[in-house]
Design a protein around this motif. Structure first.
Motif, PDB file in Angstrom:
ATOM      1  N   GLN A  87      -9.162  -1.053  14.920  1.00 20.78           N
ATOM      2  CA  GLN A  87      -7.708  -0.878  14.575  1.00 20.78           C
ATOM      3  C   GLN A  87      -7.703   0.941  14.662  1.00 20.78           C
TER       4      GLN A  87
ATOM      5  N   LYS B 220      -4.605  -5.043  15.306  1.00 22.65           N
ATOM      6  CA  LYS B 220      -3.229  -4.116  15.092  1.00 22.65           C
ATOM      7  C   LYS B 220      -3.721  -2.595  15.240  1.00 22.65           C
TER       8      LYS B 220
ATOM      9  N   LYS C 257     -14.632   1.945   2.231  1.00 20.67           N
ATOM     10  CA  LYS C 257     -13.435   2.774   1.889  1.00 20.67           C
ATOM     11  C   LYS C 257     -14.075   3.294   0.445  1.00 20.67           C
TER      12      LYS C 257
END
Ligand code: FAQ
Length: 311
Positions: A39, A105, A216
């Motif tokens: 992405q 995406k 993350k």
């Protein structure tokens, strides 16, 4: 055994060391990384379009050279990122097919049009600014190839951000019409920039697991807040107003309070019905088809070279 391998993986993550391509990793970790890196790569490639729109119209040779270099950097970032994804066992060609088939995406931000030359400056300032906020922590991502790619990309992104800010400084010190262009562009890009950080934490299905795996390092809302705090003083220095009546310094929190982005708009944009989704994908598809002869020629050349060596 799988259990032992899994324990080694967990220890590596806990010790804040890197997972490398040949290390064992859970399938879901691999899938998450492929999803995020693909992405991200697609965003760099699709992200060339909104600014590319202004290369032929940049107001001077100097501005044209700067913009051309920036858009070329984005192509380079896309290539590093596809290469990082390939270390996980996927193929760049396959990822491109998924992008143009609308099965993967890319960032919502690139589905908005660039209507004035001020957008080039505002994209550098806000969009690259948001990208940096989001990507600096990714330099410490647990997956080695992605983390290392991010280091160089972040250096270039910082340069892009300065580029945008410098352009805007020139415009706000220009005529009244130029100042109005900067304000109008800021009005259009402010909220979409906040949406780049993803849905609010309560609606973010991937954050928990990605934080546990140290892909993350911060939640979407934490990074969004960091971006707002960083950007407000810059807007003051430029003399532009951010289009949010709820934006104000909160002494107690030590952060700026700000309004809620329009999450219905965000959902519409990421599910394909933003203002430019169809145009962006059609352009990418066309470019891919127009490049078929280059891929064909490269293949024929490689075959001849192999034949020479082995023949
Ligand atoms: N747009 O559970 P979460 C650049 C999707 S910067 C579209 O929170 P996650 C530089 C998300 O994929 C832009 N989709 O997901 C440049 C997921 O859907 P899925 C690129 C979004 O992954 C500047 C679903 O919503 N940067 O290109 C967006 O934990 C100028 C649920 O969301 C990166 O990609 C969005 N804004 O957190 C280039 C950075 N937000 O896949 C040219 C790396 C969320 O389950 C010109 N990525 N979604 O179907 C990340 O840090 C993360 O993937 C987030 C999303 C923070 C974007």
């Amino acid at each position: 055994t799988e259990q032992e391998l899994s324990a080694v993986f967990e220890q590596t993550i806990a010790a804040d060391q890197r997972i490398e391509p040949r290390d064992w990793m859970p399938e879901a970790y691999r899938r998450t990384l492929i999803r995020q890196i693909a992405q991200h790569a697609h965003s760099e490639i699709i992200g060339m379009q909104p600014e590319g729109n202004w290369i032929l119209r940049a107001p001077s040779l100097r501005r044209k050279a700067i913009l051309l270099a920036k858009v070329q950097d984005e192509a380079g970032h896309g290539m590093y990122l596809y290469a990082a994804a390939e270390t996980l066992g996927v193929d760049r060609a396959e990822l491109t097919e998924k992008l143009i088939a609308n099965k993967q995406k890319y960032s919502s931000i690139f589905n908005y049009p660039t209507l004035s030359y001020a957008d080039v400056g505002v994209i550098g300032w806000l969009v690259d600014g948001a990208a940096i906020c989001n990507q600096v922590p990714l330099c410490r991502c647990s997956y080695g190839p992605y983390a290392r790619a991010m280091i160089r990309i972040c250096k270039e992104e910082s340069f892009h951000q300065r580029q945008g800010y410098e352009l805007l400084l020139a415009m706000v010190n220009g005529t009244e019409a130029q100042r109005e262009m900067v304000q109008e562009s800021t009005n259009r890009f402010w909220w979409p920039s906040l949406m780049m950080f993803g849905p609010p934490d309560g609606d973010s299905p991937n954050t928990r697991q990605s934080m546990a795996w140290r892909i993350k390092r911060h939640t979407n809302d934490e990074l969004r807040q960091r971006f707002v705090d960083m950007t407000v003083p810059q807007s003051e220095a430029l003399g532009v107003t951010l289009p949010d009546p709820d934006l104000r310094w909160n002494e107690e929190r030590g952060h700026y309070d700000f309004g809620e982005p329009d999450w219905d708009e965000f959902k519409a944009v990421i599910s394909g019905s933003g203002p430019c989704n169809a145009q962006r994908l059609a352009h990418r598809r066309r470019a891919h088809e127009n490049g078929a002869w280059v891929r064909e020629a490269a293949r024929a050349y490689a075959e001849k070279q192999t034949a020479k060596r082995t023949g």
